[in-house]
Enzyme design. Structure first.
Site, mmCIF file in Angstrom:
data_model
loop_
_atom_site.group_PDB
_atom_site.id
_atom_site.type_symbol
_atom_site.label_atom_id
_atom_site.label_comp_id
_atom_site.label_asym_id
_atom_site.label_seq_id
_atom_site.Cartn_x
_atom_site.Cartn_y
_atom_site.Cartn_z
ATOM 1 N N LYS A 184 3.100 -2.512 5.190
ATOM 2 C CA LYS A 184 3.182 -4.056 5.682
ATOM 3 C C LYS A 184 4.500 -4.563 5.154
ATOM 4 C CE LYS A 184 -0.542 -2.836 7.808
ATOM 5 N NZ LYS A 184 -1.815 -3.167 7.615
HETATM 6 C C1 LIG Z 1 -3.487 -2.739 7.795
HETATM 7 C C2 LIG Z 1 -4.417 -3.642 8.683
HETATM 8 C C3 LIG Z 1 -5.504 -3.940 8.051
HETATM 9 C C4 LIG Z 1 -5.920 -3.513 6.772
HETATM 10 O O1 LIG Z 1 -5.179 -3.757 5.719
HETATM 11 P P1 LIG Z 1 -5.799 -2.922 4.026
HETATM 12 O O2 LIG Z 1 -4.750 -3.677 3.197
HETATM 13 O O3 LIG Z 1 -5.300 -1.275 4.385
HETATM 14 O O4 LIG Z 1 -7.236 -3.123 4.072
HETATM 15 C C5 LIG Z 1 -5.999 -5.116 8.756
HETATM 16 N N1 LIG Z 1 -6.173 -5.648 9.640
HETATM 17 C C6 LIG Z 1 -4.788 -5.101 10.414
HETATM 18 C C7 LIG Z 1 -4.565 -5.819 11.779
HETATM 19 C C8 LIG Z 1 -3.990 -4.002 9.829
HETATM 20 O O5 LIG Z 1 -2.703 -3.819 10.637
#
Ligand SMILES: *Cc1c(COP(=O)(O)O)cnc(C)c1O
Length: 386
Positions: A184
């Site tokens: 991310k």
């Molecule tokens: C990666 C992601 C999540 C989850 O994030 P985590 O930190 O791994 O819980 C939720 N929503 C979307 C759209 C994602 O791409």
């Protein structure tokens, strides 16, 4: 071949991150403490939200957000089918029902008209997702939410650093959840954050994320009656650690640079692919600043999914990573049952998925590598045409 592989993603980290980790390691306080408190303050300032509460993931952050917004058993939460399963999972955790609303063709974000159509007396919240880092139509969503008296909880896993009409994501919804998962925009390996303007929700989020205790660990140890705490309600083990927070602070300071780098990569792709008739490039609407977490092209050949699969295997043969975002929620057996979704129910999301391909995009990527990816895609398309 002799050319170096191009990964789908590589997290960014430099001296600042290394030093931050060492500083915390040497301080002797590894879990949630002073670094987390500083990270929360700096994060809140960056997204211009009054409060930011760190959590162990975006999934946890969304779960906590739904709890404080009062969403519970029997309630309906309207969300998009074009998302990662975590979005729906959080809704399931509070035993509410995810109600899917199809996306718009241009951004693949939830369509406000579809939200309106799916709203019922049981609707308790709207949970939009800023797909690929492109903010949702928050004015339209806000006005639907206000008219029906429901909360807007934003899944901003992709959109840290994005803006909608000049306003940062994180200051737009009632509650906004961010992800610090390794791929991310801000990465601490694992981690998350939830922002809100409401002081009462801020307090309750803090209680809920650590066992329902009435004070954070570091405040507890700093006070005179250091051993005392009370459990106010059933909570969760959803805290961030100071090691992660230190990484997060270093990465937060780089956000504008990292976004600019991804934007350059995206622009290079769009320019190089402009003349490829079989490909639809992603757009950024003029009233937003896109975070460019993902660069998702769509094939518009007669059999887009076959084209996509051939291009992926060609990229993979040359050591180039690629991925597909997302398998629509109602294609997963569990959510098909829960949402009573059948194929054909969400035509825009389904059609987008057929031809969608996510290309490598990360701050350390070079424009020359974009050229290599594009040449490989063109080669695969030309071979298919023969
Ligand atoms: C990666 C992601 C999540 C989850 O994030 P985590 O930190 O791994 O819980 C939720 N929503 C979307 C759209 C994602 O791409």
């Amino acid at each position: 071949m002799g050319q170096k592989p191009i990964p789908f993603h590589r997290p960014y980290g430099g001296r600042a991150e290394e030093e931050a980790i060492l500083r915390v390691l040497r301080s002797g306080w590894l879990t949630m403490g002073p670094e987390t408190a500083k990270f929360e303050k700096e994060f809140a300032a960056y997204v211009r939200a009054p409060h930011a509460v760190a959590a162990s993931s975006c999934t946890a952050a969304m779960h906590l957000a739904l709890v404080v917004a009062g969403v519970g058993p029997g309630d309906e939460v309207i969300t998009t089918p074009y998302t990662f399963c975590a979005t729906l999972e959080a809704i399931e955790y509070v035993r509410a029902k995810p109600i899917l609303a199809d996306v718009t063709e241009d951004t693949l974000n939830i369509d406000p008209h579809e939200i309106e159509r799916k709203t019922t007396k049981r609707t308790r919240a709207i949970l939009p997702v800023d797909f690929a880092g492109h903010p949702c139509e928050m004015n339209a969503i806000r006005s639907i939410a206000d008219r029906h008296g429901v909360a807007v909880i934003s899944d901003a896993a992709h959109s840290l650093s994005a803006r909608f009409r000049g306003q940062p994501v994180g200051s737009l919804a009632d509650l906004t959840a961010f992800s610090f998962y390794v791929t991310k925009p801000l990465s601490t390996g694992e981690g998350g954050m939830v922002t809100t303007a409401r002081a009462d929700w801020n307090e309750r989020l803090r209680v809920l994320r650590l066992h329902g205790m009435n004070r954070d660990a570091w405040r507890r140890y700093a006070s005179a009656r250091s051993w005392y705490y009370e459990v106010e309600e059933l909570g969760y083990k959803y805290n961030l650690t100071d090691l992660q927070a230190a990484l997060g602070r270093a990465q937060l300071r780089r956000q504008e640079t990292l976004r600019r780098r991804r934007q350059q990569i995206a622009a290079a792709y769009s320019e190089a692919l402009a003349d490829v008739e079989e490909i639809q490039c992603p757009v950024a609407l003029s009233h937003v600043d896109h975070a460019w977490h993902l660069y998702v092209i769509r094939f518009r050949t007669p059999e887009p999914s076959a084209t996509r699969d051939r291009v992926i295997s060609c990229l993979s043969d040359r050591g180039i990573g690629a991925s597909v975002h997302f398998i629509p929620a109602h294609y997963h057996p569990y959510y098909a049952r829960r949402c009573r979704g059948r194929r054909g129910d969400f035509p825009v999301a389904e059609q987008a998925f057929e031809g969608a391909l996510s290309l490598p995009i990360f701050p350390g990527m070079r424009v020359s590598q974009v050229g290599r990816v594009v040449r490989c895609i063109k080669f695969a398309l030309a071979r298919q045409a023969q």
